[in-house]
Motif scaffolding. Structure first.
Motif: not given
Length: 239
Positions: A166-183
C-alpha cells in the motif's frame, strides 16, 4: 552524468538504427531535454555514457553544445561500447565514469522526458550538507508501473518496500543526486577497469535499509519513453 548506453529493446525497430536517446521528441532528440535543463541550472560540465550505436551521439553533439539562451555545455564521454563491447548497466556505467565526476553529481536518463524538472545549485548544496548518500526524485506510480518502486516517509526518507504494498506509492523518476561515497562499497573499484556490469537498484535498496537515501516528489510532466506507443503519444500531444 547523462545515461545513454542502453539498447532500447522495447523500442525496436525504432532503435535498430538510432540510439533511443536520439529519437525525436517534440522537435529535438530526447536526451537534449535533460541536458538543456541541466544547463539552465548552471550545470555545464556533462558526461554521457554510450554503448549501442554510441558513435552517433558524439557525432551529433561533439565536445560542446550551444543552445539559444543557455550557457555553453562542455561534454565528455564514457564509451562503454568501444571499451567493452557492451553497456555496463546503470551502476556499472556510473562507476566506470566515477573518476571523471565530482564528489556530488547529478545522474539523469537520456530516455526519460521530464520537461518541468528544475536542477538547482541549492539542491546540490542541501544534499552535500546532509548525511544522505543519494537523493532521488520520485513520481506517483504511472499506469505502466502500478506496483511502484519505493515508499517515502514524511521525513523524506526513501523506503525499500515490497512492490505492490500500500505505501509503495512512488516510481523512481531516474533523476538523482549521488555522492561518490554511495559507490564505495559496490564491489567495484572506481573506473570499473574490468567493465563489470552492475545494476543500480540493489545498491539503492541496500542504502535505503541503512537510512542513507532521501527523496522528494517531482510533480511535473514525466514519461519513461519505453515503448513506441509512449513516444508517439508524446509527439501527438505536442501537436
Amino acid at each position: 552524468m547523462v545515461l545513454a548506453a542502453g539498447r532500447g529493446e522495447r523500442m525496436r525497430p525504432l532503435t535498430d538504427q538510432t540510439p533511443k536517446p536520439l529519437l525525436p521528441v517534440r522537435g529535438q532528440p530526447l536526451m537534449l531535454w535533460p541536458m538543456q535543463a541541466l544547463a539552465r541550472g548552471g550545470f555545464v560540465h556533462q558526461l554521457i555514457n554510450t554503448a549501442w550505436l554510441g558513435e552517433q551521439i558524439p557525432t551529433l553533439l561533439g565536445d560542446q553544445a550551444h543552445w539559444p539562451e543557455l550557457p555553453e555545455v562542455h561534454i565528455r564521454y564514457s564509451h562503454e561500447g568501444q571499451d567493452f563491447g557492451r553497456a555496463l548497466e546503470t551502476a556499472g556505467g556510473i562507476v566506470r565514469a566515477l573518476p571523471q565526476l565530482d564528489e556530488v553529481f547529478w545522474v539523469v536518463a537520456g530516455d526519460v522526458f521530464a520537461p518541468d524538472m528544475v536542477f538547482t545549485q541549492p539542491a546540490v548544496a542541501r544534499f552535500a550538507a546532509s548525511a544522505a548518500l543519494a537523493h532521488l526524485w520520485l513520481v506517483p506510480n504511472p499506469t505502466h508501473n502500478p506496483g511502484g518502486d519505493f515508499g517515502l516517509s514524511e521525513a523524506g526518507q526513501v523506503l525499500n518496500l515490497p512492490k505492490g504494498s500500500p505505501d509503495c506509492a512512488y516510481t523512481f523518476s531516474t533523476v538523482a543526486l549521488y555522492k561518490k561515497a554511495f559507490f564505495a562499497d559496490c564491489g567495484l573499484p572506481a573506473g570499473n577497469p574490468e567493465g563489470v556490469a552492475l545494476a543500480l537498484a540493489p545498491l539503492l535498496r541496500a542504502a535505503m535499509d541503512r537510512g542513507q537515501v532521501t527523496g522528494e516528489v517531482y510533480a511535473g510532466d514525466w514519461t519513461d519513453v519505453g515503448t513506441p506507443q509512449r513516444l508517439a503519444q508524446l509527439n501527438r500531444s505536442s501537436a
